[in-house]
Design a protein around this motif. Structure first.
Motif, PDB file in Angstrom:
ATOM      1  N   GLN A 141       0.850  -1.184   0.000  1.00  0.00           N
ATOM      2  CA  GLN A 141       0.000   0.000   0.000  1.00  0.00           C
ATOM      3  C   GLN A 141       0.881   1.228   0.000  1.00  0.00           C
ATOM      4  O   GLN A 141       1.941   1.212   0.625  1.00  0.00           O
TER       5      GLN A 141
ATOM      6  N   GLU B  58      -3.279  -5.227   1.768  1.00  0.00           N
ATOM      7  CA  GLU B  58      -2.802  -6.574   1.428  1.00  0.00           C
ATOM      8  C   GLU B  58      -1.543  -6.915   2.230  1.00  0.00           C
ATOM      9  O   GLU B  58      -1.120  -8.046   2.270  1.00  0.00           O
TER      10      GLU B  58
ATOM     11  N   GLU C  25      -5.792  -0.211  -1.092  1.00  0.00           N
ATOM     12  CA  GLU C  25      -6.267  -1.534  -0.694  1.00  0.00           C
ATOM     13  C   GLU C  25      -5.271  -2.214   0.235  1.00  0.00           C
ATOM     14  O   GLU C  25      -4.073  -2.171   0.002  1.00  0.00           O
TER      15      GLU C  25
END
Lengths: 710, 295
Positions: free
Chosen positions: B62, B291, B289
């Motif tokens: 990110q 992750e 997002e």
């Protein structure tokens, strides 16, 4: 743990069946073996660098636990934590197991408790038992319980050094006055009797004469035959009177800041479990150390279900020298400048100082315990009065030491277990305003990781005479420090322990002529290939300033040097057959008095063998070779000795050390121990110094002990 | 101000402390790294990998930004402030086959830092790049460093560094190596003064999900080797407690980290027996997002 479960079930079922066949479904007898004290001590103490630590006291405590083992079904969390072998998670797991499934049926059931691995059980087994919860009265009246107690024995020990020492030769004269000689015979004799049952009673007495001490009947000097006499009667659980002790006893409350006894292993290879002290209260005293106990009475009374109060009073005469003030401006006309703690009264001077100072101690403790035992709170007060004033020699390092006749110390302690954390601490204040604080936390961070943090601060004018909380100094004075401990089990059978301790002394110390600071670190990698085998490597480094000899500095004023010591220990303990045990140990240290000065070294390599010759006869022997550059690099090495005795010789110079120990159980009443030990030195015409000097190059001692179980 | 510098100098002379001038040497940025005794060669997955070991950027998925403040021994002239930015490049490849997610074309990091006061200060601007390749991450960094003495002028140097991290046991044991200033950039001909060249090698071990243990050795060409160790414990995912020690600077550290949504706050306090208290604080922000798997 899951892997062990089926095995446990098999064990357990077989025992249930057996016990049903035998017609008794009560607690199972686990064949309790005598603990291997030297191995345990090996694991508890990292590396012995001084003989100042009262190992005998720790041995005594462990032995009394072995004698009257802890009932796992009745033990409080505090008693479980007092075993310096259990992690916090293991204590919590056992308590949870007890709550969930009721009392344990046998020691074998411990394998079903989460977190209790085989190694832990092996180590704890000698000190615990599984018994019913029936109250003492159900076993008959007290005299009958005492009469029927199995754990009831008289022990007689004899010890002598074979070579003649200077102290036992005929006195000659020096400048017209006879020189100092020992007044007694070179034989050391001890007789003890004890009968005890945990949570019920303990009775015992001890008589001891050290080598060189005369046996005499001199009521005026308070000597009645042998030099040291001790006796105690302790009763437990008499209704609301939880403990009543008469005679010699010890006290342990909180973190031991004001009152401490026995189990204080301090910094060692057990980097987590030995940090916290357990608040055990009044305990009987049955050891041979002549200065670590109280003499009088103590009682613990239950005020309310969760409140207990303890009161104690003690009066005894302790060894001290006598000084007369030569200065008319002095604070005291007559005073003692040092307490003599060795407890030996062999020469005219030692006898003159024997029991010279009257010490009166009184105090109390009020404790609260929450219903689940996880929260403990308490306050302690200890008042001390000396018959004559006490004042240390007027040296700069004694500037803040206690002086006068009275001291009052007040303290408060806490302990709180919450999930996998255990927070504990104690704070105290002594007369004159000196503060002592010790706070710590033990945490089981995961199934394979334990960590500990301990912060302590003891003012230079904090005075406590019976305290022994965690610290680098042997006394809790003039020290601040931070200890971090870690223990990781990365793989089954492997264990890594480490600690790092940094400490600071705000004022001067004996042989350290400036405020100083130091560090101490240890790393140990242990591998247990089998249930009985253990291999480990241990490295320890310690930086601790110490005054350099004025010859090296060329200064009129002493200057502390940065003394650095590296120590390495390799240890292997294996049992190739059930009857044979082998133990090899290599230890060495490198020492440097200051940066840039040469390194000095000392090493010792020892090999032990222990053989079960017959079913009841066991022979243990050791041969060790040592080679050290000087006294500073001397090597301490634990030895097996007769039961209840501690042998921890300091080896220096070049030479060999050997011993053989025979233990024979003659019948169900008699057990006999015989031991012969010998140190031989190279390139030395004499051994020892002063009155202990031996002409020749060897020193050998014999010990014999017999135990009669009534 | 002069008084403070004198104090520091006397400290250096008499206590024989191997103190290192900040900035010049490899940075240990972020409240997390500092709380762990700066045993940071194995750390990654956060924006401060840009300063600690660029290889650690490789596991970032990110975009993240952070600011960091440091004060040593309560002396204002020893303040440090830094801002950093990390941008994953390319598409994020999801975790597969036991390997964590990664940015397809690596992660780019940028950092600006200033240390010191008016009499003496150091300014640095750096760009870093980290790339994860299976169980191995590699990274590099290039710095422009400027050192200024009031009334005495200033010097500039370019410093290049390289780093690598490798998972020896997936999610359990990681090895990290960081070489700072491999070009041995020179600052002055007088006494052949150079930016320190420092090699750090460390191990990170996770005995359980909640615990991280770090150990690292550090060697500066001109100084003794030093050992650093740290322990991090996360009682809950939102909180981390840390302890650390560095043998060369003889400093013990402790810190706490809080994780709230996209925000990460880390505070550390260091204690030196002679020089006293130091404080470190960093704030980080991630967006996009989620992750990332931290290491």
């Amino acid at each position: 743990m899951k892997k062990l479960l089926p095995r446990f079930l098999i064990y357990h079922l077989s025992f249930l069946i057996l016990s049903l066949l035998a017609g008794r479904a009560a607690a199972q007898e686990f064949p309790r073996r005598a603990p291997e004290f030297d191995r345990l001590a090996q694991e508890l103490f990292a590396e012995i660098q001084s003989d100042q630590i009262p190992y005998e006291n720790l041995y005594g405590t462990l032995l009394s636990l072995y004698q009257s083992p802890l009932n796992l079904n009745a033990a409080s969390p505090e008693e479980l934590r007092a075993l310096p072998l259990l992690r916090e998670a293991q204590v919590a797991a056992l308590l949870a197991h007890r709550r969930a499934t009721g009392p344990l049926l046998s020691v074998y059931e411990l394998q079903a408790v989460p977190g209790w691995d085989v190694r832990t059980i092996e180590r704890v087994a000698p000190f615990v038992t599984v018994a019913g919860l029936s109250p003492n009265l159900a076993r008959g009246p007290l005299w009958q319980r005492i009469k029927n107690e199995e754990n009831n024995a008289v022990l007689l020990r004899y010890e002598r050094i074979l070579q003649q020492r200077k102290g036992y030769t005929a006195a000659d004269t020096f400048r017209g006055r006879p020189t100092l000689r020992y007044l007694g015979s070179p034989d050391a004799v001890a007789l003890r009797y004890r009968v005890s049952h945990a949570h019920d009673f303990s009775l015992g007495f001890t008589l001891e004469k050290d080598a060189g001490e005369p046996v005499a009947w001199r009521p005026a000097q308070r000597q009645f035959g042998p030099d040291f006499l001790s006796a105690h009667v302790v009763l437990y659980e008499q209704g609301r009177l939880k403990t009543l002790a008469l005679g010699d006893y010890q006290l342990q409350f909180g973190q031991g800041l004001l009152l401490s006894s026995g189990l204080t292993a301090g910094k060692g290879a057990e980097t987590i479990t030995t940090l916290r002290r357990a608040s055990l209260g009044v305990r009987p005293y049955a050891a041979l150390l002549e200065n670590t106990f109280f003499r009088g009475a103590a009682a613990t009374y239950q005020l309310a279900p969760r409140w207990e109060a303890t009161a104690f009073a003690s009066r005894k005469n302790i060894d001290a020298n006598a000084q007369l003030a030569t200065d008319s401006l002095a604070q005291f006309d007559e005073f003692s400048s040092s307490l003599l703690l060795i407890g030996l009264h062999r020469t005219a001077t030692e006898i003159a100082n024997r029991q010279r100072l009257t010490e009166t101690v009184g105090g109390g403790h009020l404790g609260y315990r929450s219903h689940d035992g996880n929260l403990l709170l308490g306050v302690t007060a200890v008042g001390t009065h000396y018959g004559t004033a006490f004042q240390k020699r007027p040296e700069p390092y004694n500037r803040y030491e206690f002086r006068g006749r009275d001291n009052l110390a007040l303290g408060a302690h806490y302990s709180y277990g919450w999930r996998n954390l255990l927070l504990f601490g104690e704070g105290g204040r002594s007369r004159g305003g000196g503060l002592g604080l010790v706070n710590g936390v033990l945490a089981s961070l995961g199934p394979h990781v334990d960590a500990a943090v301990l912060l302590r601060h003891y003012d230079a004018d904090f005075h406590t005479f019976y305290g022994n909380a965690f610290g680098e100094n042997t006394r809790n004075i003039n020290e601040s420090g931070l200890y971090l401990g870690l223990k990781v089990r990365p793989l089954p059978r492997w264990e890594i322990s480490a600690y790092f301790d940094q400490f600071r002394f705000a004022w001067l110390r004996y042989r350290v002529s400036a405020p100083s600071q130091g560090q101490d670190a240890l790393l140990r990698l242990a591998f247990a290939p089998t249930k009985t085998g253990l291999l480990y490597v241990q490295y320890r480094a310690r930086l601790k300033p110490l005054d350099l000899p004025t010859s090296t500095t060329g200064r009129p004023v002493p200057l502390p040097g940065q003394q650095l010591r590296h120590s390495l220990l390799l240890y292997a303990d294996v049992q190739p057959t059930p009857r044979l045990g082998l133990r090899t140990r290599l230890q060495g240290s490198y020492l440097r008095a200051d940066d840039g000065l040469p390194w000095r070294r000392g090493t010792v390599l020892s090999q032990d063998a222990s053989v079960a010759l017959a079913r009841r006869v066991r022979l243990s022997a050791r041969y060790a070779i040592f080679d050290t550059d000087d006294y500073d690099t001397r090597q301490y090495i634990f030895e097996q000795d007769v039961l209840y005795a501690v042998s921890l010789p300091a080896l220096y110079g070049q030479g060999t050390r050997a011993y053989a120990l025979l233990q024979a159980t003659l019948n169900q009443h008699f057990t006999l121990w015989l031991r012969y030990a010998e140190t031989r030195y190279r390139h030395q015409a004499t051994v020892g110094s002063g009155l202990e000097e031996i002409k020749g190059n060897a020193r050998s001692e014999v010990t014999a002990q017999v135990r009669y179980r009534l | 101000m002069v008084k403070y510098l004198l104090f520091l100098l006397t400290g250096l002379l008499f206590i024989r402390l191997p103190l290192r001038a900040q900035g010049n040497g490899p940075a240990g940025h972020g409240g997390r790294a500092q709380a762990l005794g700066n045993a940071s060669a194995t750390l990654g997955g956060e924006v401060w990998a840009v300063a600690n070991n660029a290889a650690g950027l490789g596991s970032l998925t990110q975009p993240a930004a952070g600011a960091y403040f440091e004060n040593r021994y309560l002396i204002p002239s020893l303040n440090l402030a830094a801002v950093a930015l990390a941008l994953p490049l390319g598409v994020v490849e999801p975790a597969a086959g036991g390997l964590p997610a990664r940015a397809g074309r690596g992660v780019l990091g940028l950092e600006a830092q200033r240390f010191g006061g008016i009499l003496y200060n150091e300014t640095r601007v750096g760009a870093a790049y980290g790339y994860r390749l299976g169980v191995v991450s590699v990274g590099g960094r290039l710095d422009a460093l400027q050192i200024s003495f009031q009334d005495l002028g200033s010097r500039r140097a370019v410093v290049a560094s390289l780093g690598g991290q490798a998972d020896i046991l997936p999610r359990q044991l990681t090895l990290g190596v960081y070489l700072y200033n491999l070009t041995q950039a020179k600052l002055a001909d007088y006494q052949d003064e150079r930016v320190p060249t420092v090699l750090r090698a460390g191990l990170a071990y996770r005995p359980g999900a909640q615990v991280l243990l770090l150990a690292e050795v550090e060697k500066d060409v001109e100084r003794d080797a030093g050992l650093k160790a740290g322990i991090e414990y996360g009682p809950t995912p939102a909180v981390a407690l840390r302890l650390g020690y560095a043998s060369l600077s003889q400093q013990s550290t402790a810190g706490v980290g809080l994780h709230a949504g996209d925000w990460q706050l880390d505070y550390a306090a260091g204690w030196h027996n002679v020089l006293g208290l130091s404080q470190y604080f960093s704030v980080g922000w991630q967006w996009g997002e989620r992750e990332a798997i931290k290491n």
